[in-house]
Each structure stands twice: as structure tokens, then as C-alpha cells.
Design a protein around this motif. Structure first.
Motif, PDB file in Angstrom:
ATOM      1  N   VAL A 296      16.057  -0.219  -4.805  1.00 15.62           N
ATOM      2  CA  VAL A 296      15.678   1.201  -4.854  1.00 15.62           C
ATOM      3  C   VAL A 296      14.757   1.455  -6.050  1.00 15.62           C
ATOM      4  O   VAL A 296      13.745   2.154  -5.933  1.00 15.62           O
ATOM      5  N   ALA A 297      15.083   0.868  -7.199  1.00 10.55           N
ATOM      6  CA  ALA A 297      14.226   1.026  -8.382  1.00 10.55           C
ATOM      7  C   ALA A 297      12.838   0.463  -8.112  1.00 10.55           C
ATOM      8  O   ALA A 297      11.828   1.079  -8.480  1.00 10.55           O
ATOM      9  N   PHE A 298      12.757  -0.689  -7.458  1.00  9.10           N
ATOM     10  CA  PHE A 298      11.466  -1.282  -7.133  1.00  9.10           C
ATOM     11  C   PHE A 298      10.638  -0.352  -6.252  1.00  9.10           C
ATOM     12  O   PHE A 298       9.457  -0.121  -6.511  1.00  9.10           O
ATOM     13  N   VAL A 299      11.252   0.185  -5.223  1.00  7.90           N
ATOM     14  CA  VAL A 299      10.535   1.080  -4.306  1.00  7.90           C
ATOM     15  C   VAL A 299      10.060   2.333  -5.037  1.00  7.90           C
ATOM     16  O   VAL A 299       8.892   2.731  -4.916  1.00  7.90           O
ATOM     17  N   LEU A 300      10.930   2.947  -5.820  1.00  8.78           N
ATOM     18  CA  LEU A 300      10.561   4.175  -6.528  1.00  8.78           C
ATOM     19  C   LEU A 300       9.462   3.928  -7.557  1.00  8.78           C
ATOM     20  O   LEU A 300       8.517   4.719  -7.672  1.00  8.78           O
ATOM     21  N   VAL A 301       9.561   2.828  -8.290  1.00  4.96           N
ATOM     22  CA  VAL A 301       8.528   2.508  -9.276  1.00  4.96           C
ATOM     23  C   VAL A 301       7.215   2.186  -8.578  1.00  4.96           C
ATOM     24  O   VAL A 301       6.150   2.629  -9.015  1.00  4.96           O
ATOM     25  N   ALA A 302       7.264   1.439  -7.487  1.00  3.95           N
ATOM     26  CA  ALA A 302       6.039   1.116  -6.750  1.00  3.95           C
ATOM     27  C   ALA A 302       5.347   2.384  -6.254  1.00  3.95           C
ATOM     28  O   ALA A 302       4.119   2.503  -6.336  1.00  3.95           O
ATOM     29  N   ILE A 303       6.114   3.330  -5.784  1.00  5.75           N
ATOM     30  CA  ILE A 303       5.529   4.602  -5.352  1.00  5.75           C
ATOM     31  C   ILE A 303       4.911   5.325  -6.549  1.00  5.75           C
ATOM     32  O   ILE A 303       3.792   5.843  -6.472  1.00  5.75           O
ATOM     33  N   ALA A 304       5.621   5.321  -7.664  1.00  4.46           N
ATOM     34  CA  ALA A 304       5.151   6.047  -8.846  1.00  4.46           C
ATOM     35  C   ALA A 304       3.884   5.439  -9.457  1.00  4.46           C
ATOM     36  O   ALA A 304       3.016   6.175  -9.935  1.00  4.46           O
ATOM     37  N   ILE A 305       3.768   4.111  -9.439  1.00  3.41           N
ATOM     38  CA  ILE A 305       2.623   3.479 -10.095  1.00  3.41           C
ATOM     39  C   ILE A 305       1.504   3.123  -9.126  1.00  3.41           C
ATOM     40  O   ILE A 305       0.466   2.617  -9.540  1.00  3.41           O
ATOM     41  N   GLY A 306       1.710   3.379  -7.850  1.00  6.08           N
ATOM     42  CA  GLY A 306       0.628   3.196  -6.890  1.00  6.08           C
ATOM     43  C   GLY A 306       0.632   1.895  -6.127  1.00  6.08           C
ATOM     44  O   GLY A 306      -0.380   1.505  -5.558  1.00  6.08           O
ATOM     45  N   GLY A 307       1.740   1.199  -6.104  1.00 12.18           N
ATOM     46  CA  GLY A 307       1.822  -0.030  -5.333  1.00 12.18           C
ATOM     47  C   GLY A 307       2.543  -1.122  -6.088  1.00 12.18           C
ATOM     48  O   GLY A 307       3.254  -0.851  -7.045  1.00 12.18           O
ATOM     49  N   ASP A 308       2.326  -2.350  -5.635  1.00 12.84           N
ATOM     50  CA  ASP A 308       2.946  -3.481  -6.320  1.00 12.84           C
ATOM     51  C   ASP A 308       1.941  -4.610  -6.466  1.00 12.84           C
ATOM     52  O   ASP A 308       0.938  -4.683  -5.762  1.00 12.84           O
ATOM     53  N   ALA A 309       2.230  -5.498  -7.409  1.00 14.88           N
ATOM     54  CA  ALA A 309       1.313  -6.587  -7.741  1.00 14.88           C
ATOM     55  C   ALA A 309       1.289  -7.678  -6.679  1.00 14.88           C
ATOM     56  O   ALA A 309       0.286  -8.367  -6.533  1.00 14.88           O
ATOM     57  N   ILE A 310       2.371  -7.833  -5.945  1.00 19.82           N
ATOM     58  CA  ILE A 310       2.400  -8.867  -4.911  1.00 19.82           C
ATOM     59  C   ILE A 310       1.339  -8.569  -3.851  1.00 19.82           C
ATOM     60  O   ILE A 310       0.674  -9.467  -3.361  1.00 19.82           O
ATOM     61  N   ASN A 311       1.177  -7.318  -3.520  1.00 22.20           N
ATOM     62  CA  ASN A 311       0.140  -6.922  -2.566  1.00 22.20           C
ATOM     63  C   ASN A 311      -1.188  -6.635  -3.248  1.00 22.20           C
ATOM     64  O   ASN A 311      -2.202  -6.454  -2.589  1.00 22.20           O
ATOM     65  N   GLY A 312      -1.179  -6.565  -4.571  1.00 21.66           N
ATOM     66  CA  GLY A 312      -2.389  -6.281  -5.329  1.00 21.66           C
ATOM     67  C   GLY A 312      -3.149  -7.549  -5.669  1.00 21.66           C
ATOM     68  O   GLY A 312      -2.916  -8.610  -5.083  1.00 21.66           O
TER      69      GLY A 312
END
Length: 92
Positions: free
Chosen positions: A19-35
């Protein structure tokens, strides 16, 4: 400590991490794995949206995403063990 309680705690911690990962990813604009990184610039991606971030945010995101790959299966295993073993007395 009862094994069933331990399994529940492991499951709860793993789900909290997800849940923390999802919320942080939404807040910062995505994730590095897909970036990606290009020419010393760092980008997170969520769906089709790309967000430029600092190297430290990119590194954090990569580590957090990697931790989810570990904790998500662990949480599912803990949930399965809790369900399979239920109220068996030999787990007390």
C-alpha cells in the motif's frame, strides 16, 4: 508467540509495504522500475505519464519496488499458511 499470529503480522507488514508503494508511486508520479535514466536525468513512469525526479528519488523508488517483489509473495505465503493451518493446536 502463536504461529498464526506471526503469519498475520507478516501478512500485515507485507500489505502495508505494498500500500505504501502504491501511494508513494501515485504521489511522486510513477516508479523507477517502469521509468528510465537518460543522460544523467531520471524519470519515473506511471501508465503513459513520465515524471522527471532526482537521482535519490529514483533510487528510492527502485529499492521500494524491489522490496515489493520480495514482500508481496511473502505476504501471500503467510496468508496461505494462516488459511491452511487455521486453528490447528500444534501451531500454538
Amino acid at each position: 508467540m502463536k504461529a498464526r499470529f506471526l503469519f498475520f503480522v507478516v501478512f500485515a507488514v507485507c500489505m502495508a509495504n505494498f500500500v505504501a508503494f502504491v501511494l508513494v508511486a501515485i504521489a511522486i508520479g510513477g516508479d523507477a522500475i517502469n521509468g528510465y535514466e537518460a543522460h544523467g536525468r531520471y524519470f519515473l513512469r506511471m501508465n503513459r505519464r513520465v515524471t522527471e525526479v532526482s537521482e535519490s528519488v529514483f533510487t528510492y523508488s527502485k529499492w521500494h519496488a524491489t522490496s515489493v517483489w520480495i514482500t508481496h509473495p511473502l505476504g501471500m505465503a503467510a496468508a496461505a499458511l494462516t488459511w491452511l493451518w487455521g486453528n490447528r493446536r500444534n501451531l500454538d
